[in-house]
Design a protein around this motif. Structure first.
Motif, PDB file in Angstrom:
ATOM      1  N   UNK A   1       9.174  47.346  33.577  1.00  0.00           N
ATOM      2  CA  UNK A   1      10.578  46.935  33.555  1.00  0.00           C
ATOM      3  C   UNK A   1      11.456  47.874  32.741  1.00  0.00           C
ATOM      4  N   UNK A   2      10.830  48.746  31.935  1.00  0.00           N
ATOM      5  CA  UNK A   2      11.603  49.726  31.170  1.00  0.00           C
ATOM      6  C   UNK A   2      11.884  51.003  31.959  1.00  0.00           C
ATOM      7  N   UNK A   3      11.263  51.167  33.125  1.00  0.00           N
ATOM      8  CA  UNK A   3      11.504  52.375  33.922  1.00  0.00           C
ATOM      9  C   UNK A   3      12.990  52.545  34.267  1.00  0.00           C
ATOM     10  N   UNK A   4      13.688  51.499  34.721  1.00  0.00           N
ATOM     11  CA  UNK A   4      15.116  51.684  35.012  1.00  0.00           C
ATOM     12  C   UNK A   4      15.936  52.076  33.791  1.00  0.00           C
ATOM     13  N   UNK A   5      15.523  51.656  32.601  1.00  0.00           N
ATOM     14  CA  UNK A   5      16.242  52.026  31.380  1.00  0.00           C
ATOM     15  C   UNK A   5      16.053  53.506  31.071  1.00  0.00           C
ATOM     16  N   UNK A   6      14.850  54.020  31.268  1.00  0.00           N
ATOM     17  CA  UNK A   6      14.629  55.449  31.083  1.00  0.00           C
ATOM     18  C   UNK A   6      15.405  56.248  32.126  1.00  0.00           C
ATOM     19  N   UNK A   7      15.394  55.758  33.348  1.00  0.00           N
ATOM     20  CA  UNK A   7      16.154  56.424  34.412  1.00  0.00           C
ATOM     21  C   UNK A   7      17.644  56.464  34.062  1.00  0.00           C
ATOM     22  N   UNK A   8      18.177  55.347  33.586  1.00  0.00           N
ATOM     23  CA  UNK A   8      19.611  55.274  33.258  1.00  0.00           C
ATOM     24  C   UNK A   8      19.977  56.252  32.148  1.00  0.00           C
ATOM     25  N   UNK A   9      19.053  56.523  31.232  1.00  0.00           N
ATOM     26  CA  UNK A   9      19.334  57.483  30.151  1.00  0.00           C
ATOM     27  C   UNK A   9      19.469  58.906  30.676  1.00  0.00           C
ATOM     28  N   UNK A  10      18.822  59.208  31.814  1.00  0.00           N
ATOM     29  CA  UNK A  10      18.863  60.564  32.368  1.00  0.00           C
ATOM     30  C   UNK A  10      19.864  60.714  33.518  1.00  0.00           C
ATOM     31  N   UNK A  11      20.115  59.644  34.237  1.00  0.00           N
ATOM     32  CA  UNK A  11      21.014  59.711  35.390  1.00  0.00           C
ATOM     33  C   UNK A  11      22.463  59.893  34.940  1.00  0.00           C
ATOM     34  N   UNK A  12      23.302  60.511  35.761  1.00  0.00           N
ATOM     35  CA  UNK A  12      24.721  60.644  35.406  1.00  0.00           C
ATOM     36  C   UNK A  12      25.345  59.271  35.218  1.00  0.00           C
ATOM     37  N   UNK A  13      26.188  59.085  34.188  1.00  0.00           N
ATOM     38  CA  UNK A  13      26.835  57.786  33.985  1.00  0.00           C
ATOM     39  C   UNK A  13      27.699  57.404  35.189  1.00  0.00           C
ATOM     40  N   UNK A  14      27.697  56.134  35.509  1.00  0.00           N
ATOM     41  CA  UNK A  14      28.538  55.645  36.594  1.00  0.00           C
ATOM     42  C   UNK A  14      29.977  55.500  36.104  1.00  0.00           C
ATOM     43  N   UNK A  15      30.900  55.391  37.037  1.00  0.00           N
ATOM     44  CA  UNK A  15      32.305  55.208  36.683  1.00  0.00           C
ATOM     45  C   UNK A  15      32.462  53.989  35.784  1.00  0.00           C
ATOM     46  N   UNK A  16      33.174  54.178  34.671  1.00  0.00           N
ATOM     47  CA  UNK A  16      33.417  53.086  33.750  1.00  0.00           C
ATOM     48  C   UNK A  16      32.363  52.935  32.667  1.00  0.00           C
ATOM     49  N   UNK A  17      31.243  53.647  32.787  1.00  0.00           N
ATOM     50  CA  UNK A  17      30.192  53.576  31.774  1.00  0.00           C
ATOM     51  C   UNK A  17      30.450  54.587  30.662  1.00  0.00           C
ATOM     52  N   UNK A  18      29.927  54.300  29.492  1.00  0.00           N
ATOM     53  CA  UNK A  18      30.016  55.207  28.354  1.00  0.00           C
ATOM     54  C   UNK A  18      29.285  56.506  28.699  1.00  0.00           C
ATOM     55  N   UNK A  19      29.997  57.623  28.643  1.00  0.00           N
ATOM     56  CA  UNK A  19      29.412  58.911  29.020  1.00  0.00           C
ATOM     57  C   UNK A  19      28.252  59.301  28.121  1.00  0.00           C
ATOM     58  N   UNK A  20      28.199  58.768  26.892  1.00  0.00           N
ATOM     59  CA  UNK A  20      27.131  59.134  25.961  1.00  0.00           C
ATOM     60  C   UNK A  20      25.826  58.406  26.254  1.00  0.00           C
ATOM     61  N   UNK A  21      25.845  57.427  27.149  1.00  0.00           N
ATOM     62  CA  UNK A  21      24.652  56.628  27.423  1.00  0.00           C
ATOM     63  C   UNK A  21      23.748  57.245  28.481  1.00  0.00           C
ATOM     64  N   UNK A  22      24.243  58.208  29.245  1.00  0.00           N
ATOM     65  CA  UNK A  22      23.446  58.805  30.309  1.00  0.00           C
ATOM     66  C   UNK A  22      23.574  60.316  30.309  1.00  0.00           C
TER      67      UNK A  22
END
Length: 267
Positions: A104-125
């Motif tokens: 269940x942590x795989x999507x969290x690791x992916x989100x850290x590397x993937x480009x931030x989505x519109x409206x998301x904090x740019x520092x999170x991805x």
């Protein structure tokens, strides 16, 4: 066809109790991940279980490479990295088969590397390497003997002290690499095969200048099967760290790719 830009590499040796469960757990996630199993000749039939699942259910998202004999964790991952690059995956994950790493942590690791989505904090991805970290927010380890917890925790402290590498969990084996990291690291020059492999890969990425993010996770000791840890693995790590420090002074590392504009999270 279950297309995906992500491949999860799972090395195995005698994991018949866990392998089908971990595969189904990954495939049950909302995001589509593919899995590559690297099996080192498991005599318990681990590879046969994987091939059965490939034939019956998951022919388009489950893959296996079978090797003869126990050739080491590091060489298993290098084999998997090269396969992933040849098959054009953009995000390449390392994960254990025994549920010590929570799928269940795989999507969290992916989100850290993937480009931030519109409206998301740019520092999170947008990081190049995401580490599932046991120690970035305290000590998040469950059901390990206290001696092993202390050995692992202080091993990371030792690596930080010797190398100056400011990652809390330097020995973590739960990670997501962007493709460009593995393309840039000279994989055939990675020398360590055991526990020190995890340190060397992170340290090399750091020395090149890639952005690294530690994502807090909870590590749970295996419930089934047998641990592959040994004193020799820790010995390789102890002495290997001193070699890495020397490399840090003397080795010429590859240059950061032109499309990387930040270094280790700093503009």
């Amino acid at each position: 066809m279950n297309a995906s830009d992500c491949i999860v590499i799972i090395p195995t040796y005698n994991e018949k109790e866990n392998i089908e469960k971990i595969i189904r757990a990954v495939f049950s996630l909302e995001k589509c991940f593919h899995i590559l199993v690297i099996d080192d000749g498991s005599p318990d039939g681990t590879a046969a279980i994987v091939k059965g699942l490939m034939a019956e259910e998951f022919s388009d998202r489950l893959f296996i490479i079978e090797r003869t004999g126990k050739l080491g964790l590091g060489t298993a991952y290098i084999t998997g990295f090269k396969w992933a690059l040849e098959h054009a995956y953009d995000y390449v994950f390392e994960m254990d088969a025994d549920f010590s790493h929570d799928p269940n942590d795989l999507p969290r690791l992916y989100a850290a590397c993937a480009p931030p989505k519109d409206g998301e904090d740019a520092s999170e991805g947008g990081y190049d390497l995401a580490i599932g970290s046991r120690y970035v927010s305290g000590v998040n380890v469950v059901n390990w003997p206290m001696g092993r917890v202390l050995m692992s925790y202080f091993a990371s402290k030792y690596v930080r002290f010797v190398t100056g590498f400011q990652v809390h969990d330097t020995t973590a084996g739960f990670k997501c690499y962007k493709r460009r990291v593995l393309e840039t690291i000279e994989l055939d020059k990675i020398r360590f095969k055991g526990y020190a492999f995890q340190i060397e890969m992170k340290f090399t990425a750091y020395k090149i200048g890639f952005k690294i993010k530690e994502v807090p996770v909870i590590f749970v000791n295996r419930r089934e099967g047998t641990s592959k840890m040994s004193g020799g693995i820790f010995g390789e790590a102890f002495f290997g760290v001193m070699r890495l420090r020397w490399d840090g002074w003397t080795r010429k590392y590859p240059s950061l790719p032109a499309n990387c504009s930040t270094v280790n999270g700093k503009q």
